[in-house]
Write a protein that holds these residues in place. Structure first.
Motif, short mmCIF file in Angstrom:
data_model
loop_
_atom_site.label_atom_id
_atom_site.label_comp_id
_atom_site.label_asym_id
_atom_site.label_seq_id
_atom_site.Cartn_x
_atom_site.Cartn_y
_atom_site.Cartn_z
N SER A 120 0.84 -1.21 0.00
CA SER A 120 0.00 0.00 0.00
C SER A 120 0.87 1.25 0.00
O SER A 120 0.58 2.22 -0.70
N GLU A 121 1.95 1.21 0.80
CA GLU A 121 2.85 2.38 0.85
C GLU A 121 3.56 2.56 -0.49
O GLU A 121 3.68 3.68 -0.99
N TRP A 159 -0.21 -4.94 -8.86
CA TRP A 159 0.75 -3.83 -8.95
C TRP A 159 2.19 -4.36 -8.84
O TRP A 159 3.09 -3.90 -9.55
N LYS A 177 2.55 1.70 -3.40
CA LYS A 177 1.60 2.17 -4.41
C LYS A 177 1.34 3.66 -4.30
O LYS A 177 1.06 4.33 -5.29
N LYS A 178 1.44 4.16 -3.06
CA LYS A 178 1.23 5.61 -2.89
C LYS A 178 2.37 6.38 -3.57
O LYS A 178 2.19 7.46 -4.09
N ARG A 179 3.57 5.77 -3.52
CA ARG A 179 4.73 6.46 -4.11
C ARG A 179 4.76 6.32 -5.63
O ARG A 179 5.27 7.20 -6.32
N LYS A 180 4.26 5.19 -6.15
CA LYS A 180 4.30 4.98 -7.61
C LYS A 180 2.98 4.33 -8.04
O LYS A 180 2.72 3.17 -7.70
N SER A 181 2.20 5.06 -8.79
CA SER A 181 0.88 4.52 -9.18
C SER A 181 1.04 3.47 -10.28
O SER A 181 2.09 3.40 -10.94
#
Ligand SMILES: O=C(O)c1ccccc1NCC(=O)[C@H](O)[C@H](O)COP(=O)(O)O
Length: 406
Positions: free
Chosen positions: A147-148, A260, A150-154
């Motif tokens: 989750s972390e 992801w 994914k926040k940095r790289k969509s």
């Protein structure tokens, strides 16, 4: 989420505590489509369940419908609506996982589940917050980690980066060619510094030196641990090996719970990824294998018991199946597991479909290699016995009882 909580209302409190996310489809499908799809899955599943289980599914469907009805309530925020939807999907995911014999639970997002006595609701301290074994602990930690990340790289950023990724190489082809060339199973040599069961295996750990030594020793492919917390691996290791000139195709050895991560592995230079049947729903595996094919990755689908093997064999498009001799929950290693899972009808189906089977874990001697080869494997995945050797190149010759370098 907090705003939805109503003490003693079974539907809303279980919404609060059962909101495991359904990840496999989160990335590509809009949420309403997922709900529709999972509803139909649940209905199909009902045909195979006992009357008691059917009652439980019906009750949950009623809760879902109640949840959906409440969505028209203008006092509920969009954020809460999303969480309700996650809850609905989570309920079905839990049902599906149980029906497929998956014991690894997804991380409860907001505390322990409630207990009911009549109309009263109780919460046990710590209950439901403690993972039941190491694999579940890894998966819960991975959930937060991903989750972390994914926040940095969509996902859309990752998709753009795909074009610049180094080209994907033929992982399965390399294993087949090595098997034909040497007459022994193609070797996937694992670049592994540490593990939960063995601790640190090599203090002087240089991933590129080890990778090059493996390649020199005749490895067909390499497996690179990327998990940091439990294996002291990293995506930097994967990237640096990929950029070092090593030609062997690379397996990104990661605990994949979200599509992801597959894109991320490809961007970092992976040629193959691992999918663990003990963790993933059939639908997740199917979906993730499809993504792999789309972006040119091989998928090594790992099983540990007959049930997982049967689930995987029921899926189409499976090319590579790993049989792990290590129970990832208890760490117990037993190489006869490979033989057991390849006996009889299962072995026949595998041969008919041309699936390459990889024997994984606990292989230390030429006798071990001969044993799993006799059981039907065409490839082996080996870490500890070669990474611990002062000279991993010589370690490979020792493992096979001969020089397998070309
Ligand atoms: O190795 C562990 O302790 C472990 C614990 C929990 C989940 C996975 C784990 N290992 C992954 C593997 O299965 C092995 O790295 C791989 O098959 C190589 O095994 P080995 O040759 O025995 O190092």
């Amino acid at each position: 989420m907090e705003g939805l909580y109503v003490v003693n209302s079974r539907a809303n409190s279980s919404a609060l505590f059962s909101a495991h996310k359904f990840r496999a489809h989160q990335l590509l499908n809009p949420i309403p489509q997922k709900i529709t799809y999972l509803r139909s899955m649940a209905q199909t599943h009902m045909l195979n369940h006992s009357p008691h289980k059917q009652f439980s599914i019906k009750a949950q469907m009623a809760e879902i419908n109640a949840g959906l009805a409440s969505m028209s309530n203008p006092t509920i925020s969009n954020e809460d609506l999303l969480k309700i939807k996650e809850w609905e999907i989570g309920i079905l995911q839990g049902e599906l996982a149980a029906s497929q014999g998956i014991s690894i639970r997804r991380r409860p997002p907001s505390g322990p589940p409630p207990y009911y006595v009549g109309p009263f609701e109780f919460h046990l301290q710590n209950e439901g917050k403690t993972p039941c074994n190491i694999l579940e602990e890894i998966i819960w930690y991975k959930d937060v980690e991903v989750s972390e990340m994914k926040k940095r790289k969509s996902l859309s950023m990752l998709k753009m980066l795909l074009d610049n990724a180094p080209p994907a190489r033929d992982f399965v082809g390399a294993l087949k060619a090595a098997n034909l060339r040497t007459g022994v199973p193609g070797l996937i040599a694992e670049v592994k510094k540490a593990s939960p069961s063995r601790g640190v295996m090599r203090e002087d750990f240089d991933p590129v030196l080890i990778a090059k030594a493996y390649e020199k020793g005749g490895a067909a492919c390499l497996s690179v641990l990327t998990d940091e917390k439990f294996f002291q691996g990293s995506f930097e290791n994967l990237e640096v090996i990929r950029n070092s000139g090593v030609q062997c195709p690379l397996l990104c050895k990661e605990f994949i719970i979200d599509a992801w991560q597959i894109y991320y592995a490809r961007v970092k230079g992976a040629d193959a990824i691992l999918l663990i049947a003990a963790v993933l729903l059939d639908l997740d595996i199917k979906y993730m294998v499809t993504i792999c094919k789309l972006i040119g990755l091989a998928a090594l689908v790992e099983v540990h018991n007959e049930r997982e093997m049967d689930r995987v064999l029921a899926l189409e498009g499976i090319e590579l199946v790993g049989i792990n001799n290590r129970d990832l929950g208890t760490f117990k290693v037993d190489i006869s597991n490979t033989k057991t899972l390849l006996e009889g009808e299962r072995g026949e189906r595998i041969r008919e479909r041309g699936i390459i089977v990889v024997g994984e874990s606990g292989l230390f001697t030429p006798a071990d290699i001969a044993y799993v080869q006799g059981a039907g494997v065409k490839a082996v995945l080996v870490g500890e016995s070669i990474v611990k050797q002062k000279d991993p190149t010589a370690g490979i010759a020792g493992l096979f009882g001969k020089n397998i370098a070309s």
